[in-house]
Design a protein around this motif. Structure first.
Motif, PDB file in Angstrom:
ATOM      1  N   LEU A  75       2.288   8.657   4.573  1.00 54.05           N
ATOM      2  CA  LEU A  75       1.576   7.447   4.181  1.00 54.05           C
ATOM      3  C   LEU A  75       1.419   7.434   2.666  1.00 54.05           C
ATOM      4  O   LEU A  75       0.874   8.365   2.080  1.00 54.05           O
ATOM      5  CB  LEU A  75       0.213   7.410   4.869  1.00 54.05           C
ATOM      6  CG  LEU A  75      -0.557   6.081   4.845  1.00 54.05           C
ATOM      7  CD1 LEU A  75       0.234   5.006   5.615  1.00 54.05           C
ATOM      8  CD2 LEU A  75      -1.917   6.258   5.465  1.00 54.05           C
TER       9      LEU A  75
ATOM     10  N   GLU B 203      -0.041   2.127   0.449  1.00 54.20           N
ATOM     11  CA  GLU B 203      -0.271   1.725   1.839  1.00 54.20           C
ATOM     12  C   GLU B 203      -1.678   2.124   2.269  1.00 54.20           C
ATOM     13  O   GLU B 203      -2.358   1.364   2.965  1.00 54.20           O
ATOM     14  CB  GLU B 203       0.767   2.391   2.727  1.00 54.20           C
ATOM     15  CG  GLU B 203       0.660   1.962   4.201  1.00 54.20           C
ATOM     16  CD  GLU B 203       1.701   2.661   5.062  1.00 54.20           C
ATOM     17  OE1 GLU B 203       1.698   2.405   6.276  1.00 54.20           O
ATOM     18  OE2 GLU B 203       2.472   3.484   4.512  1.00 54.20           O
TER      19      GLU B 203
ATOM     20  N   ARG C 251      -5.461  -0.314   3.183  1.00 53.81           N
ATOM     21  CA  ARG C 251      -6.185  -0.282   4.434  1.00 53.81           C
ATOM     22  C   ARG C 251      -7.656   0.122   4.277  1.00 53.81           C
ATOM     23  O   ARG C 251      -8.359   0.183   5.278  1.00 53.81           O
ATOM     24  CB  ARG C 251      -5.512   0.702   5.406  1.00 53.81           C
ATOM     25  CG  ARG C 251      -4.087   0.306   5.741  1.00 53.81           C
ATOM     26  CD  ARG C 251      -3.516   1.253   6.768  1.00 53.81           C
ATOM     27  NE  ARG C 251      -2.121   0.929   7.064  1.00 53.81           N
ATOM     28  CZ  ARG C 251      -1.398   1.498   8.002  1.00 53.81           C
ATOM     29  NH1 ARG C 251      -1.960   2.444   8.758  1.00 53.81           N
ATOM     30  NH2 ARG C 251      -0.158   1.163   8.202  1.00 53.81           N
TER      31      ARG C 251
ATOM     32  N   ARG D 231      -2.696   6.051  12.169  1.00 54.94           N
ATOM     33  CA  ARG D 231      -2.288   4.951  11.303  1.00 54.94           C
ATOM     34  C   ARG D 231      -3.261   3.786  11.366  1.00 54.94           C
ATOM     35  O   ARG D 231      -2.889   2.634  11.222  1.00 54.94           O
ATOM     36  CB  ARG D 231      -0.898   4.441  11.704  1.00 54.94           C
ATOM     37  CG  ARG D 231       0.237   5.454  11.451  1.00 54.94           C
ATOM     38  CD  ARG D 231       0.497   5.585   9.951  1.00 54.94           C
ATOM     39  NE  ARG D 231       1.764   6.212   9.676  1.00 54.94           N
ATOM     40  CZ  ARG D 231       1.974   7.526   9.593  1.00 54.94           C
ATOM     41  NH1 ARG D 231       0.955   8.321   9.800  1.00 54.94           N
ATOM     42  NH2 ARG D 231       3.173   7.998   9.323  1.00 54.94           N
TER      43      ARG D 231
END
Length: 286
Positions: A215, A219, A223, A285
């Motif tokens: 990751l 990214e 989030r 995730r």
């Protein structure tokens, strides 16, 4: 003294005229220089020389003069010496009654001299006794002083020993405390390392995931509401390598407190409480 000594030599040689001459000279010089013992003694010598020459009246006259001089100058031994010749001359001249009276005076004078000598001896003995007592007192005081010094020295030695023993005890106590603290610190580090290792293993068990940590920072920041810094991101990746806090700090050239600070920030930003939650969160995730 020279006149008298020469007179004595002629006296021994029985040269009465020469002896008398030098005794007379000695008497006159002794009176001038105030040698009164020699002065009185010369009268006795002249009385004896007169007797040897058969001049009893002259001898008696010299003896009487010697007695008077001895009385005048308070010379008791010379007084006794002169009165002895006076007594002998009186006996020789058959003046028995007067001779007896003089003999009584002679004996009384001898008793007086004896008493004086006795008193002098007693005084001398008392003086020696007092001196001995003083020396004894001085010796006693000296001994007491030495004893006091010895006692003070002993007390000082005891005090020095006690101070030294106290200092040594304090040093030993400090070393024991320091040693215990070092042991406690080492035990804490060991326990912390073991705890971190257990946490990593537990997190692996609770948050298993397939593949490596892939990751990206962009990214990840897309989030979360609070952006994660590059250093926090590096620490986050280290979590997935199963490294302890100390190993992370060594590899990233950070202090262990800085590593802990980064972990806390990560936990806050990701909304988790520990490493296991981080692993599970990243692996899922979310």
């Amino acid at each position: 003294y020279a006149y008298k000594n020469i007179g004595s030599i002629y006296h021994q040689k029985q040269d009465w005229k020469r002896a008398e001459e030098y005794y007379l000279n000695a008497k006159e010089v002794a009176w001038i220089v105030q040698e009164y013992e020699v002065y009185v003694s010369c009268f006795s010598n002249l009385a004896e020389v007169s007797e040897q020459q058969g001049q009893l009246k002259t001898g008696i006259r010299f003896a009487q003069q010697g007695i008077e001089a001895a009385k005048m100058y308070g010379l008791l031994p010379k007084h006794i010496e002169a009165i002895k010749f006076y007594y002998l001359l009186l006996r020789k001249s058959n003046q028995i009654e007067l001779a007896l009276a003089v003999h009584e005076e002679y004996m009384a004078l001898k008793d007086s001299l004896f008493r004086l000598e006795t008193v002098a001896q007693i005084e001398e003995i008392e003086s020696k006794y007092e001196k001995a007592e003083q020396q004894k007192e001085i010796a006693l005081l000296t001994a007491q002083q030495e004893l006091t010094k010895s006692e003070l020295s002993r007390k000082q030695q005891v005090q020095i020993f006690l101070v030294g023993a106290s200092a040594l005890s304090i040093i030993i106590l400090m070393l024991v405390i320091y040693s215990q603290r070092q042991k406690a610190r080492l035990r804490h580090e060991i326990l912390e390392g073991q705890l971190n290792e257990y946490r990593i293993r537990l997190n692996e068990m609770l948050g298993k995931y397939e593949g490596d940590f892939s990751l990206s920072l962009e990214e990840l920041n897309g989030r979360v509401s609070n952006p994660i810094s590059e250093r926090e991101y590096e620490v986050l990746k280290m979590i997935f390598t199963q490294k302890t806090n100390q190993e992370i700090a060594d590899e990233l050239y950070l202090s262990i407190n800085t590593v802990k600070s980064h972990l806390k920030n990560l936990y806050d930003k990701l909304g988790v409480n520990n490493r296991g939650d981080v692993v599970k969160l990243i692996a899922s995730r979310k």
